[in-house]
Enzyme design. Structure first.
Site, PDB file in Angstrom:
ATOM      1  N   GLU A  23      36.214  36.220  45.719  1.00 14.62           N
ATOM      2  CA  GLU A  23      37.613  36.536  46.006  1.00 14.62           C
ATOM      3  C   GLU A  23      37.710  37.447  47.221  1.00 14.62           C
ATOM      4  O   GLU A  23      36.711  38.002  47.687  1.00 14.62           O
ATOM      5  CB  GLU A  23      38.254  37.214  44.797  1.00 14.62           C
ATOM      6  CG  GLU A  23      37.546  38.499  44.375  1.00 14.62           C
ATOM      7  CD  GLU A  23      38.493  39.542  43.837  1.00 14.62           C
ATOM      8  OE1 GLU A  23      39.413  39.912  44.577  1.00 14.62           O
ATOM      9  OE2 GLU A  23      38.288  39.995  42.706  1.00 14.62           O
ATOM     10  N   LYS A  84      48.761  40.252  49.102  1.00 14.50           N
ATOM     11  CA  LYS A  84      47.971  40.072  47.885  1.00 14.50           C
ATOM     12  C   LYS A  84      48.501  38.828  47.189  1.00 14.50           C
ATOM     13  O   LYS A  84      49.662  38.761  46.803  1.00 14.50           O
ATOM     14  CB  LYS A  84      48.095  41.294  46.973  1.00 14.50           C
ATOM     15  CG  LYS A  84      47.251  41.176  45.708  1.00 14.50           C
ATOM     16  CD  LYS A  84      47.423  42.396  44.816  1.00 14.50           C
ATOM     17  CE  LYS A  84      46.618  42.238  43.540  1.00 14.50           C
ATOM     18  NZ  LYS A  84      46.841  43.360  42.595  1.00 14.50           N
ATOM     19  N   VAL A 104      41.893  36.849  41.452  1.00 15.23           N
ATOM     20  CA  VAL A 104      41.051  35.968  40.633  1.00 15.23           C
ATOM     21  C   VAL A 104      41.737  34.620  40.430  1.00 15.23           C
ATOM     22  O   VAL A 104      41.138  33.556  40.631  1.00 15.23           O
ATOM     23  CB  VAL A 104      40.733  36.633  39.280  1.00 15.23           C
ATOM     24  CG1 VAL A 104      40.115  35.628  38.302  1.00 15.23           C
ATOM     25  CG2 VAL A 104      39.789  37.810  39.476  1.00 15.23           C
ATOM     26  N   LYS A 157      39.147  44.733  33.465  1.00 17.97           N
ATOM     27  CA  LYS A 157      39.233  46.054  34.080  1.00 17.97           C
ATOM     28  C   LYS A 157      39.569  47.115  33.037  1.00 17.97           C
ATOM     29  O   LYS A 157      40.374  46.893  32.132  1.00 17.97           O
ATOM     30  CB  LYS A 157      40.279  46.054  35.195  1.00 17.97           C
ATOM     31  CG  LYS A 157      39.899  45.176  36.374  1.00 17.97           C
ATOM     32  CD  LYS A 157      40.891  45.320  37.499  1.00 17.97           C
ATOM     33  CE  LYS A 157      40.463  44.521  38.727  1.00 17.97           C
ATOM     34  NZ  LYS A 157      40.648  43.086  38.578  1.00 17.97           N
TER      35      LYS A 157
END
Length: 301
Positions: A23, A84, A104, A157
């Protein structure tokens, strides 16, 4: 707009040689400069050293790119207005001819279109803490349910609600494998407090699992959780206070949506005096290594 696969990547795919997707959000939004560029270059080299071809994915000037040049990596690492991009944002970046770094979910979508089956990242997104009121759930999870790519990460995460993330993955019928661990990892930490749904101990076992998964149905991915090395980890009990403080600050400032994760990672890094960034770099390198080994085993099937 164009969909461009780098010649080296296309040649490897045509010859059934192993390829690993990477990524680009980690470059543009996940780390400061120059660590972002250094890490991106290191990840590609690790994949090469372990017998596979790297394919970093992004949108450059509105064109979808699978495999980036050194100059394109530099652009992502240094430009200030890089978008993003999750899946829903890809057409906007294309129509506005913008640079964009893929999350992702978006990386999976473009990797699958190119024919890449293995992808290395740092940590997957998931159900955010407080999602029962905010409904903040990452598109990474729904993409894993739809797109046939194996995602090698260090788990979800640490800033997320990991229990609910695992429940959502189960609901979406996404297989979750922990590599050589009975515990599901939590990014900086080897253990999240939750058991791994499945444990597999070799790259060959994982390759066989992936083959069986996609022979059953061509739809849907697999989450492969690779715990951070013991020497590099920050135990959950040690970092939880910094995570909670960053979450409180984000709520007070009204930070939400796609801005949440970059903000939290930056604040946690500041609070840990750089220790979390060091761990982040170590874990993503560890994931790149495992992803390359899995891709090699899978290509031999």
């Amino acid at each position: 707009m164009a969909f461009e696969v780098a010649p080296e990547v296309q040649a490897a795919l045509s010859e059934n040689r192993p390829v690993v997707a990477l990524e680009s959000t980690i470059i543009a939004h996940g780390m400061p400069h120059p660590q972002n560029l250094e890490t991106a270059q290191a990840l590609e080299q690790i994949i090469r050293d372990h017998g596979a071809v790297p394919a970093t994915i992004a949108v450059i000037g509105g064109d979808y790119k699978v495999g980036l040049s050194a100059a394109e990596l530099f652009v992502l690492a240094t430009e200030q207005d890089v978008m993003k991009l999750s899946v829903r944002d890809l057409p906007l970046a294309a129509t506005q001819r913008r640079h964009g770094a893929t999350t992702v979910a978006a990386t999976m979508r473009l990797a699958a279109r190119a024919g890449i089956r293995v992808f290395a990242t740092g940590g997957i997104g998931g159900v955010h803490r407080g999602a029962e009121t905010t409904f903040d759930i990452s598109a990474d999870l729904t993409e894993l349910a739809e797109t046939p790519v194996a995602v090698v990460s260090a788990g979800a995460k640490s800033i997320l609600d990991i229990g609910r993330t695992l429940e959502m993955l189960e609901t979406l019928s996404v297989p979750v494998i922990a590599y050589r661990s009975d515990a599901f990892p939590a990014f900086y930490s080897r253990e999240s407090g939750f058991a791994a749904p499945v444990r597999l101990d070799t790259q060959l076992e994982i390759a066989h699992f992936l083959k069986a998964r996609w022979e059953l149905s061509p739809r849907g991915g697999v989450s492969i959780a690779n715990p951070i090395h013991p020497a590099d980890e920050i135990p959950a009990a040690q970092i939880e206070a910094q995570i909670k403080a960053a979450l409180d600050e984000a709520r007070k400032k009204g930070i939400a949506g796609k801005e949440t994760t970059p903000f939290l990672l930056k604040r946690v890094n500041e609070a840990t005096a750089g220790a979390s960034l060091k761990a982040n770099i170590a874990l993503v390198k560890n994931n790149a290594r495992l992803a390359a080994e899995i891709a090699v085993a899978l290509s031999a099937q």
